[in-house]
Design an enzyme around this catalytic site. Structure first.
Site, PDB file in Angstrom:
ATOM      1  N   HIS A  33     -14.245 -23.293  12.880  1.00 13.97           N
ATOM      2  CA  HIS A  33     -12.835 -23.460  12.506  1.00 13.97           C
ATOM      3  C   HIS A  33     -12.464 -24.929  12.711  1.00 13.97           C
ATOM      4  O   HIS A  33     -12.538 -25.458  13.824  1.00 13.97           O
ATOM      5  CB  HIS A  33     -11.960 -22.541  13.367  1.00 13.97           C
ATOM      6  N   MET A  37      -5.038 -32.159  11.054  1.00 19.49           N
ATOM      7  CA  MET A  37      -3.607 -32.410  11.321  1.00 19.49           C
ATOM      8  C   MET A  37      -3.232 -33.815  10.875  1.00 19.49           C
ATOM      9  O   MET A  37      -3.992 -34.757  11.121  1.00 19.49           O
ATOM     10  CB  MET A  37      -3.346 -32.303  12.826  1.00 19.49           C
ATOM     11  N   MET A  68      -3.282 -28.452   8.442  1.00 18.53           N
ATOM     12  CA  MET A  68      -1.911 -28.591   8.952  1.00 18.53           C
ATOM     13  C   MET A  68      -1.398 -29.924   8.442  1.00 18.53           C
ATOM     14  O   MET A  68      -1.202 -30.880   9.192  1.00 18.53           O
ATOM     15  CB  MET A  68      -1.930 -28.530  10.485  1.00 18.53           C
ATOM     16  N   MET A 137      -0.568 -17.736  12.845  1.00 21.20           N
ATOM     17  CA  MET A 137      -0.579 -18.612  14.029  1.00 21.20           C
ATOM     18  C   MET A 137       0.050 -17.855  15.191  1.00 21.20           C
ATOM     19  O   MET A 137       1.145 -17.308  15.066  1.00 21.20           O
ATOM     20  CB  MET A 137       0.238 -19.888  13.769  1.00 21.20           C
ATOM     21  N   GLY A 142      -0.560 -27.538  16.385  1.00 22.35           N
ATOM     22  CA  GLY A 142      -0.554 -28.938  16.786  1.00 22.35           C
ATOM     23  C   GLY A 142      -1.503 -29.235  17.936  1.00 22.35           C
ATOM     24  O   GLY A 142      -2.076 -30.306  18.005  1.00 22.35           O
ATOM     25  N   PHE A 143      -1.652 -28.275  18.812  1.00 22.10           N
ATOM     26  CA  PHE A 143      -2.455 -28.528  20.012  1.00 22.10           C
ATOM     27  C   PHE A 143      -3.274 -27.305  20.407  1.00 22.10           C
ATOM     28  O   PHE A 143      -2.821 -26.172  20.229  1.00 22.10           O
ATOM     29  CB  PHE A 143      -1.529 -28.906  21.189  1.00 22.10           C
ATOM     30  N   GLY A 144      -4.452 -27.570  20.973  1.00 21.77           N
ATOM     31  CA  GLY A 144      -5.237 -26.498  21.565  1.00 21.77           C
ATOM     32  C   GLY A 144      -4.703 -26.182  22.952  1.00 21.77           C
ATOM     33  O   GLY A 144      -3.850 -26.909  23.485  1.00 21.77           O
ATOM     34  N   GLY A 145      -5.177 -25.099  23.531  1.00 24.73           N
ATOM     35  CA  GLY A 145      -4.889 -24.792  24.921  1.00 24.73           C
ATOM     36  C   GLY A 145      -3.485 -24.285  25.216  1.00 24.73           C
ATOM     37  O   GLY A 145      -3.058 -24.283  26.362  1.00 24.73           O
ATOM     38  N   ASP A 175      -4.960 -17.238  15.251  1.00 23.34           N
ATOM     39  CA  ASP A 175      -5.329 -18.559  15.772  1.00 23.34           C
ATOM     40  C   ASP A 175      -4.318 -19.051  16.796  1.00 23.34           C
ATOM     41  O   ASP A 175      -3.139 -19.230  16.477  1.00 23.34           O
ATOM     42  CB  ASP A 175      -5.375 -19.523  14.565  1.00 23.34           C
ATOM     43  N   GLY A 176      -4.801 -19.266  18.022  1.00 26.18           N
ATOM     44  CA  GLY A 176      -3.968 -19.897  19.047  1.00 26.18           C
ATOM     45  C   GLY A 176      -3.844 -19.074  20.312  1.00 26.18           C
ATOM     46  O   GLY A 176      -3.362 -17.940  20.274  1.00 26.18           O
ATOM     47  N   GLY A 177      -4.325 -19.620  21.415  1.00 22.92           N
ATOM     48  CA  GLY A 177      -4.134 -18.967  22.714  1.00 22.92           C
ATOM     49  C   GLY A 177      -4.931 -17.697  22.919  1.00 22.92           C
ATOM     50  O   GLY A 177      -4.587 -16.883  23.773  1.00 22.92           O
ATOM     51  N   GLY A 197     -10.435 -21.918  20.755  1.00 21.76           N
ATOM     52  CA  GLY A 197     -10.837 -23.282  21.080  1.00 21.76           C
ATOM     53  C   GLY A 197     -11.053 -23.444  22.566  1.00 21.76           C
ATOM     54  O   GLY A 197     -12.175 -23.449  23.065  1.00 21.76           O
TER      55      GLY A 197
HETATM   56  C1  DX5 Z   1      -3.643 -25.186  16.795  1.00 19.97           C
HETATM   57  C2  DX5 Z   1      -4.947 -24.990  16.058  1.00 19.97           C
HETATM   58  C3  DX5 Z   1      -5.842 -24.015  16.709  1.00 19.97           C
HETATM   59  C4  DX5 Z   1      -6.224 -24.382  18.085  1.00 19.97           C
HETATM   60  C5  DX5 Z   1      -6.782 -23.204  18.797  1.00 19.97           C
HETATM   61  O1  DX5 Z   1      -2.838 -26.041  16.095  1.00 19.97           O
HETATM   62  O2  DX5 Z   1      -4.717 -24.547  14.750  1.00 19.97           O
HETATM   63  O3  DX5 Z   1      -6.980 -23.738  15.915  1.00 19.97           O
HETATM   64  O4  DX5 Z   1      -7.146 -25.436  18.133  1.00 19.97           O
HETATM   65  O5  DX5 Z   1      -7.041 -23.598  20.082  1.00 19.97           O
HETATM   66  P1  DX5 Z   1      -6.784 -22.655  21.336  1.00 19.97           P
HETATM   67  O6  DX5 Z   1      -7.722 -21.491  21.162  1.00 19.97           O
HETATM   68  O7  DX5 Z   1      -7.167 -23.550  22.458  1.00 19.97           O
HETATM   69  O8  DX5 Z   1      -5.348 -22.251  21.329  1.00 19.97           O
HETATM   70 ZN    ZN Z   2      -6.464 -23.657  13.578  1.00 27.33          ZN
END
Ligand code: DX5
Ligand code: ZN
Length: 217
Positions: A33, A37, A68, A137, A142-145, A175-177, A197
């Protein structure tokens, strides 16, 4: 179909991407994946064509490219050329999503539509017939974690209902968290692809974590 796991490389080690890619190649991960951005649609900038081209050369697995970016229609051909197998665009970012999704399919890529946590599922009604995949989503992009937004579970059910009602062959990705605690409820709700991620790359044993995500039944 058993669910798939798509590690998000946003949390990989960009100083030694080769090592993380080798780990993913040997793991049970199904897709890569890739989060693109632009610093406009989301308040962060990640990576673009050169990195995707290099990743394409380093793996045979499917490249699932999550755009994105505003006006994604301007760059579809270049993402396809860089090696994308699946291209997903945000409903909120495209002026004419139906046209954009049709162009993706004309380029011989799979087409995905993404909606943010604040965007209601019913807005998918006009585009869902055009797509191979819906991506929900479960954090603000915008951000991982970040932490999983629990309201996503209800949206998963709504998308599944829509797919059933229209009798469509559409995959559902979230996707996300996503972590080992919340992933089972997503699989049970019928999610086809889990993106993760931080859960994978911050783990002391990433390929074991991938295995654990894959083993949920
Ligand atoms: C967020 C991304 C996700 C993100 C997932 O904007 O689209 O793909 O990297 O990361 P985690 O699993 O750490 O939330
Ligand atoms: Zn993503």
């Amino acid at each position: 179909m058993p669910h798939l796991v798509a590690p998000s490389l946003l949390s990989a080690n960009f100083l030694n991407l080769e090592k993380d890619i080798a780990m993913l190649n040997q793991s049970e991960a199904d897709w890569f994946h890739l989060d693109v951005m632009d610093g406009v649609f989301v308040p962060n900038i990640s990576f673009g064509f050169p990195i995707i081209e290099k990743i394409r050369k380093a793996t045979h697995k499917i490249l699932d490219v999550h755009l994105m970016i505003v006006e994604p229609e301007r760059y579809l051909e270049r993402f396809k050329k860089a090696g994308a197998d699946i291209i997903s665009i945000h409903l909120e970012a495209s002026r004419n999503p139906v046209d954009t999704l049709r162009t993706i399919k004309k380029l011989q890529a799979k087409a995905g539509i993404v909606i943010n946590p604040g965007t209601p599922v019913n807005l998918l009604t006009d585009v869902i017939r055009e797509v191979d995949m819906v991506l929900l989503m479960s954090v603000n992009p915008g951000f991982g974690g970040q932490s999983f937004i629990p309201g996503t579970i209800k949206k998963i059910e709504e998308v599944k209902d829509m797919i059933r009602t229209f009798q469509l062959d559409v995959m559902l990705e979230v996707d996300g968290g996503i972590d080992l605690q919340n992933a089972p409820s997503l699989v049970h709700a019928g999610v086809d692809i889990l993106v993760a991620g931080n859960t994978i790359f911050a783990s002391t044993d990433p390929s074991l974590t991938i295995h654990q995500l894959k083993s949920i039944c």
